[in-house]
Design a protein around this motif. Structure first.
Motif, short mmCIF file in Angstrom:
data_model
loop_
_atom_site.label_atom_id
_atom_site.label_comp_id
_atom_site.label_asym_id
_atom_site.label_seq_id
_atom_site.Cartn_x
_atom_site.Cartn_y
_atom_site.Cartn_z
N SER A 551 25.01 -3.86 28.64
CA SER A 551 24.76 -4.57 27.39
C SER A 551 23.27 -4.61 27.07
CB SER A 551 25.29 -6.01 27.47
OG SER A 551 24.52 -6.74 28.42
N TYR A 552 22.98 -5.03 25.86
CA TYR A 552 21.59 -5.24 25.42
C TYR A 552 20.90 -6.24 26.34
CZ TYR A 552 17.79 -6.73 22.26
OH TYR A 552 16.57 -7.05 21.71
N GLU A 553 21.63 -7.24 26.76
CA GLU A 553 21.05 -8.28 27.62
C GLU A 553 20.64 -7.71 28.99
OE1 GLU A 553 22.94 -10.15 24.33
OE2 GLU A 553 23.67 -8.64 25.73
N VAL A 556 17.47 -4.94 27.65
CA VAL A 556 16.25 -5.39 26.96
C VAL A 556 15.87 -6.80 27.40
CG1 VAL A 556 15.10 -5.67 24.74
CG2 VAL A 556 16.87 -3.92 25.00
N SER A 558 17.62 -11.13 27.95
CA SER A 558 18.76 -12.03 27.85
C SER A 558 18.29 -13.45 28.11
CB SER A 558 19.83 -11.63 28.87
OG SER A 558 19.30 -11.78 30.19
N LYS A 620 25.05 -0.63 21.10
CA LYS A 620 25.06 -1.99 21.65
C LYS A 620 23.93 -2.19 22.65
CE LYS A 620 27.97 -4.93 24.59
NZ LYS A 620 29.23 -5.00 25.35
N VAL A 621 23.66 -1.20 23.48
CA VAL A 621 22.67 -1.35 24.54
C VAL A 621 21.24 -1.27 23.98
CG1 VAL A 621 21.74 -0.34 26.64
CG2 VAL A 621 24.21 -0.51 26.34
N PHE A 622 20.98 -0.30 23.12
CA PHE A 622 19.62 -0.09 22.63
C PHE A 622 19.23 -1.06 21.52
CE2 PHE A 622 19.66 3.74 25.05
CZ PHE A 622 18.35 4.13 25.18
N GLY A 623 20.18 -1.45 20.68
CA GLY A 623 19.83 -2.34 19.58
C GLY A 623 18.71 -1.77 18.73
#
Length: 817
Positions: A551-553, A556, A558, A620-623
């Motif tokens: 995930s993004y959290e 990047v 969280s 979703k991961v990079f945003g």
């Protein structure tokens, strides 16, 4: 339920018949949907269902997938691909086209081109070559057209034919042909400015460039797609090495290279004349302000194909698309005085000092300079820069890569001043002791002395060279910013077992400035891995594997629970949530700190390795990072961007010294299905099974064929039945020095992998391993009879792995070679 057509996206064929996407499904509560097949597969079981026309348009127009369409008046849907067969044009809802970044229309419905513009262009061409029709048209072996154009083209095609399998040699022979001979009105190949920028782009990363060049030349069956793939590598290299954004090079360079090896199916492109051709014949531009896409090149081929048919009707007998290219260059080129002011200035603005000085000129001074530049160009004199002061722009007689033979005058300063050199004829120095003001009287001054100026130029020149047509490298741009190397965003992709993860270590070390020569040697590999671990311990290399729940959290930042306060003291009760950086933000911060400490030579490079990048939801991961990782939007770059992160509320940008190297297993997901945003921002380097890798040449003990022949046989059959993305990598067989070890690898790893590729279709697996009969050396068939009470049931075949493979299993697998 029958097919339901949709009017939002309409295709047509060469005869004008129209086709529309078909919705299918809708039984019971099932919603209707569109269907397309991923690139590399036409199997029904691989079909992808999408709900919206925008998703289908993306698949058909961007990813070039085949989809189900219905011809108007027809009943049954057919699987068709745009641009590769029947469908030659389309119209798409304008808003959807804008969101996808594609033209709302591509191609023309008209079988014929408009007559009046054709007559005008024909007259211009025949004016340039008065003996064209009398000497035998395009098929002539003498005459003005043959001597000015066709003879040079035939010589190049003959020279390239001898080295067609060597991409580097093809390019070198094209460049040599481009440099030869005077610059006439009709120049067949690459011009000096393009040659210069191509050379600089190539030096940024020779390995990436040469790999892209090889792909371009080898994949000539679909020129449009081949050019778009080449530009995905070439464009970032251009941006890293050239001033401005020379989109024209992404048109001229790959198209001209392809035309030298495939003159029947590919044509060179020159922006200005082809822009004019599109306007006059299609009433629209063939190009957008961006690197050339596959769709744009298809529009070029559509136009030139129609022109070739027109020439046949005129009796002009074109030999190939080079003859069409000549017609467009001559009939649609900007004649003297017709080039726009911006196009004239573009020949000069690549020079940083000139451009910054010109930005301070008045509009009148700029207009006067443009008129003067055109006039001097028309006398046959050349423009070129020398590195004196901020800049000095000279005009005179100068061949590429030589010192000037005649210097007439120069321009510098802000406001601009023109000085006539002391050695120039006295007649030219009659005004103000050699000083000529930059005002509206300049064109008249050139007109008055035109004959004298023309005599000072090379006798064979009708027009001079622009500054960007010289191969002398321009002076380096002066900047107060620290010099940064080009940022690498790279994805290594290919089937499993081709050494992608293995290669990321060497790539990371190379990006960190380490020597990676002889990386294939065991002793050298050991040294490299020791250095790799040292750089990981130092925080300059990070490794992360993506997975479905990433995930993004994780990546990047969280909000994580903490049981201590801001001072590090334990909380009396409960916990608080604090912003916590993920792996990307941690290494980005280290890279930014290094950049700040380095000040002005260059900061230390950092590398983030992402293994299995395609297994996560990329968006979703990079945003927002998907935009920030672009080279020109990194910190310190021209289009630097920062965003405010959602949890910490910090302003965040990606430093330019952070490189990203990722791997992608194509057996898990086709490259055609990768998020388009990711594909635009990464270079892609294919890693396929390598039959020449050390260790595959051996014949295992107890076997009579080489490991490479076994691998080659398996992969040929897998590609035949499935596609090239699901091959077996060479790493699977390395180390199989004995029959027992080879049997174990086949039983435990390779055969289950092949079965997985075919979705547990063991019949197809048997086809790969030797056939469906009893004599299959690896698999044993048996019969499943219908259970009692099943009326009319058919017997079925089931397969199991043999407890012991046949003694000659591998000889029978490979067969006679």
């Amino acid at each position: 339920m029958g097919a339901i057509v949709d009017d939002t996206l309409v295709f047509w064929d060469a005869g004008g018949a129209t086709y529309r996407p078909a919705r299918t499904g809708g039984r019971g509560t099932e919603p209707t949907s569109f269907q397309f097949s991923p690139t590399g597969s036409n199997l029904a079981r691989d079909a992808v269902r999408v709900a919206t026309i925008e998703e289908l348009a993306r698949a058909m127009l961007i990813d070039r997938c085949a989809a189900r369409v219905v011809r108007d008046g027809g009943n049954s849907p057919s699987l068709m691909r745009f641009g590769a067969g029947t469908l030659v044009g389309y119209e798409l809802d304008a808003e959807i086209a804008r969101r996808l970044g594609v033209p709302a229309t591509d191609g023309t419905r008209h079988g014929d081109l408009p007559e009046e513009p054709l007559r005008e262009l024909r007259a211009i061409f025949l004016e340039a070559f008065p003996d064209f029709e009398a000497s035998g048209h395009f098929a002539a072996t003498s005459g003005t057209f043959h001597d000015a154009f066709r003879a040079r083209v035939d010589a190049l095609i003959g020279a390239v034919r001898d080295v067609a399998e060597n991409p580097s040699a093809v390019l070198e022979r094209l460049l040599a042909a481009s440099r030869q001979g005077p610059q006439q009105r009709i120049s067949p190949f690459l011009e000096g400015g393009a040659i210069q920028r191509l050379g600089r782009a190539r030096t940024v990363d020779p390995k990436r460039f040469d790999a892209a060049l090889a792909g371009l030349i080898e994949d000539r069956d679909d020129p449009s797609a081949a050019i778009e793939r080449f530009n995905a590598v070439f464009w970032p290299l251009l941006l890293a090495s050239a001033e401005g954004k020379p989109h024209r090079d992404t048109r001229a360079v790959p198209a001209t290279i392809l035309a030298t090896v495939a003159p029947e199916t590919a044509i060179g492109v020159r922006y200005s004349p082809y822009f004019q051709a599109g306007r006059r014949l299609f009433n629209r531009s063939l190009f957008a302000d961006r690197p050339m896409t596959a769709g744009e090149y298809r529009a070029v081929l559509d136009l030139t194909g129609k022109l070739r048919s027109v020439f046949e009707n005129w009796g002009w007998r074109p030999r190939d698309l080079w003859d069409v290219h000549a017609f467009i260059l001559v009939a649609c080129s900007d004649r003297e005085g017709e080039m726009t002011d911006l196009e004239v200035l573009a020949h000069f603005d690549f020079h940083d000092g000139f451009r910054r000085s010109r930005e301070k000129w008045t509009a009148a001074e700029t207009d006067a300079f443009v008129a003067f530049a055109r006039a001097i160009h028309g006398t046959g004199l050349d423009w070129y820069f020398v590195d004196i002061g901020t800049y000095q722009l000279r005009f005179g007689r100068k061949w590429p890569r030589r010192i000037a033979e005649e210097v007439v005058g120069h321009l510098d300063g802000s406001p601009p001043r023109i000085w006539i050199r002391d050695r120039a004829p006295q007649e030219l120095r009659s005004i103000g002791d050699g000083f000529v003001p930059v005002d509206d009287k300049l064109p008249a001054w050139v007109g008055e002395h035109r004959n004298l100026l023309a005599r000072l130029s090379a006798p064979e020149r009708t027009n001079g060279l622009w500054p960007d047509e010289h191969e002398d490298p321009p002076p380096p741009a002066r900047s107060d910013q620290p010099e940064l190397l080009m940022t690498t965003n790279l994805i290594l992709y290919g089937p499993p077992g081709t050494g992608k993860t293995y290669a990321t270590a060497a790539e990371a070390l190379r990006l960190c400035g380490e020597d990676v020569a002889d990386a294939h040697l065991p002793e050298r590999r050991k040294q490299m891995m020791e250095r790799y671990r040292e750089l990981m311990a130092a925080g300059r290399i990070e490794f992360v594997t993506f997975h479905q729940s990433m995930s993004y959290e994780d990546f990047v930042e969280s909000m994580r629970p903490s049981s201590v306060d801001e001072g590090g003291n334990p909380l009396p009760a409960g916990f608080r949530l604090v912003p916590t950086p993920g792996v990307f933000r941690r290494i980005a911060r280290r890279a930014e700190t290094s950049q700040e400490q380095a000040g002005n030579g260059a900061p230390e490079p950092f590398v983030l390795i992402i293994d299995e990048i395609n297994r996560a939801n990329i968006s979703k991961v990079f945003g927002e990072l998907i935009t920030l990782i672009e080279d020109d939007k990194r910190l310190g770059r021209l289009n630097e961007l920062k965003v405010r992160l959602p949890y910490s509320q910090d302003l965040f940008g990606v430093p330019a010294n952070l490189n990203i190297v990722a791997t992608m297993n194509t057996a898990d997901r086709s490259i055609a299905l990768i998020d388009k945003a990711l594909r635009r921002r990464f270079a892609f380097r294919e890693m396929m099974p390598d039959l020449g890798v050390a260790g595959l040449e051996i014949v295992p003990e107890g076997v009579s064929v080489t490991l490479s022949s076994i691998l080659e046989t398996l992969n040929e059959r897998i590609e035949y039945f499935l596609d090239r993305e699901h091959q077996i990598g060479h790493a699977w067989l390395l180390g199989c020095t004995t029959r027992d070890r080879l049997d174990q690898t086949m039983r435990d790893r390779i055969i289950p992998l092949i079965a997985e590729y075919f979705f547990e279709d063991w019949g197809r697996t048997a086809d790969v391993l030797g056939g469906r009969g009893d004599n299959n050396p690896f698999l044993k068939p048996s019969t499943l009879r219908p259970p009692p009470g099943v009326s009319g049931g058919e017997s079925r075949q089931r397969w199991s792995m043999r407890s012991q493979f046949a003694a000659d299993a591998y000889d029978r697998l490979v067969g006679p070679r």
